[in-house]
Design an enzyme around this catalytic site. Structure first.
Site, PDB file in Angstrom:
ATOM      1  N   ALA A  37     -21.708  33.498 -20.428  1.00  0.00           N
ATOM      2  CA  ALA A  37     -22.859  34.114 -19.763  1.00  0.00           C
ATOM      3  C   ALA A  37     -23.717  33.000 -19.138  1.00  0.00           C
ATOM      4  O   ALA A  37     -24.925  32.912 -19.369  1.00  0.00           O
ATOM      5  CB  ALA A  37     -23.675  34.985 -20.722  1.00  0.00           C
ATOM      6  N   LEU A  38     -23.045  32.139 -18.407  1.00  0.00           N
ATOM      7  CA  LEU A  38     -23.702  30.938 -17.890  1.00  0.00           C
ATOM      8  C   LEU A  38     -24.816  31.278 -16.898  1.00  0.00           C
ATOM      9  O   LEU A  38     -24.703  32.225 -16.128  1.00  0.00           O
ATOM     10  CB  LEU A  38     -22.676  30.026 -17.205  1.00  0.00           C
ATOM     11  CG  LEU A  38     -21.504  29.535 -18.064  1.00  0.00           C
ATOM     12  CD1 LEU A  38     -20.714  28.468 -17.315  1.00  0.00           C
ATOM     13  CD2 LEU A  38     -21.956  28.999 -19.414  1.00  0.00           C
ATOM     14  N   GLY A  89     -29.533  27.236 -16.403  1.00  0.00           N
ATOM     15  CA  GLY A  89     -29.768  26.260 -17.475  1.00  0.00           C
ATOM     16  C   GLY A  89     -28.466  25.554 -17.840  1.00  0.00           C
ATOM     17  O   GLY A  89     -28.418  24.324 -17.963  1.00  0.00           O
ATOM     18  N   HIS A  90     -27.388  26.349 -18.027  1.00  0.00           N
ATOM     19  CA  HIS A  90     -26.082  25.736 -18.326  1.00  0.00           C
ATOM     20  C   HIS A  90     -25.630  24.875 -17.153  1.00  0.00           C
ATOM     21  O   HIS A  90     -25.078  23.791 -17.335  1.00  0.00           O
ATOM     22  CB  HIS A  90     -25.015  26.815 -18.542  1.00  0.00           C
ATOM     23  CG  HIS A  90     -25.231  27.683 -19.735  1.00  0.00           C
ATOM     24  ND1 HIS A  90     -25.601  29.001 -19.638  1.00  0.00           N
ATOM     25  CD2 HIS A  90     -25.117  27.417 -21.055  1.00  0.00           C
ATOM     26  CE1 HIS A  90     -25.690  29.513 -20.843  1.00  0.00           C
ATOM     27  NE2 HIS A  90     -25.415  28.582 -21.721  1.00  0.00           N
ATOM     28  N   GLY A 101     -28.857  21.814 -24.820  1.00  0.00           N
ATOM     29  CA  GLY A 101     -30.186  22.055 -24.268  1.00  0.00           C
ATOM     30  C   GLY A 101     -31.257  22.044 -25.360  1.00  0.00           C
ATOM     31  O   GLY A 101     -30.991  22.388 -26.521  1.00  0.00           O
ATOM     32  N   SER A 105     -32.185  32.073 -20.580  1.00  0.00           N
ATOM     33  CA  SER A 105     -31.358  32.403 -21.739  1.00  0.00           C
ATOM     34  C   SER A 105     -30.357  33.468 -21.332  1.00  0.00           C
ATOM     35  O   SER A 105     -30.672  34.327 -20.497  1.00  0.00           O
ATOM     36  CB  SER A 105     -32.252  32.960 -22.861  1.00  0.00           C
ATOM     37  OG  SER A 105     -31.477  33.689 -23.785  1.00  0.00           O
TER      38      SER A 105
END
Ligand code: PAF
Length: 264
Positions: A17-18, A21-22, A131, A169
């Protein structure tokens, strides 16, 4: 699948579920090593609630596109059998595993450390990136790497926020429009605390601001010492505020470094 990885390798473990942030972790990884491995594995061991595991968002095809466009060289999505071919040897997160996030998530951090160690064993990266959003997880992983003397450099990456402040998130997609709006109280409270000049005022502002949003059910809001995860005192050199709570049935966490009068 037999992993044939090129080294030096920078590893970004994920549960899929990128989001942006990823992707920022992946592009940061590229600055540490030419080969970047992204794993996508929803680790059953770290879910204490089967419903949460079932509802965890999954989109492998979309994840592969996002990972590659951010610079990943390899995207690896192992099966449960590949990761746990036999009963895994559980790595204990110790006492801290039962505090903060661990209070309501029994065994969660043992599950995280167990899978991360297993992923490290299988991939043997020179660098691994995590992270700061999951700050307790990051602390525990760094401690594990130190205690087991693993030859891996852990790189920590700052939280990536939406333009309105919400920490990114994978769970955010489950917020209703109204819940999404209510969730902004968390970053607002953290910023309000970070603007204070001392610990007591920061604690007060943090709690006061969080109380302004009736739809947010607070679990904890604490200022801790980043070095040891104890509750911060006025002598703490690196204080960080942590917040966790619920909007409807969705758990949200966030954190922010505090810098009272530039003491860091
Ligand atoms: O932060 C996550 O996504 C997970 O906890 C991790 C580190 C990939 C382990 O499953």
């Amino acid at each position: 699948m037999k992993l044939e990885l090129l080294h030096p390798l920078a590893f970004v473990p994920t549960m899929g579920a990128l989001h942006a942030g990823h992707q920022s972790l992946i592009s940061m990884a590229k600055s540490y090593a030419p080969n970047v491995l992204v794993s996508v594995f929803v680790n059953p061991l770290q879910f204490e609630n089967p419903d949460d595991l079932a509802k965890y968002p999954r989109d492998l095809a979309g994840d592969a596109v996002k990972a590659e466009s951010a610079g990943a060289t390899f995207v690896w999505s192992p099966t449960v059998e590949e990761i746990y071919p036999s009963e895994p040897k559980i790595i204990s997160a110790g006492e801290l595993g039962n505090k903060f996030e661990g209070v309501h998530r029994f065994g969660h951090f043992d599950g995280v450390l167990t899978v991360v160690k297993r992923l490290f064993d299988l991939t043997q990266p020179e660098f691994a990136l995590f992270g700061e959003k999951d700050f307790q997880q990051l602390f525990l992983i760094k401690r594990m790497v130190r205690e087991l003397a693993l030859p891996i450099t852990v790189i920590e990456a700052p939280i990536v926020r939406e333009a309105d402040g919400l920490a990114m998130s994978s769970r955010n997609v489950r917020l209703s429009a109204e819940g999404r709006q209510a969730a902004l109280v968390i970053s607002r409270a953290l910023h309000a605390a970070a603007r204070q000049q001392d610990l007591d005022s920061a604690r007060t502002l943090l709690h006061q601001t969080l109380r302004e949003e009736a739809r947010f059910a607070l679990d904890y809001a604490e200022i801790i010492d980043e070095e040891n995860f104890e509750i911060a005192s006025s002598a703490t050199a690196k204080p960080r505020a942590l917040v966790a709570g619920w909007i409807n049935d969705l758990r949200l966490i966030d954190n922010m470094p505090m810098n009272f009068g530039g003491q860091r």
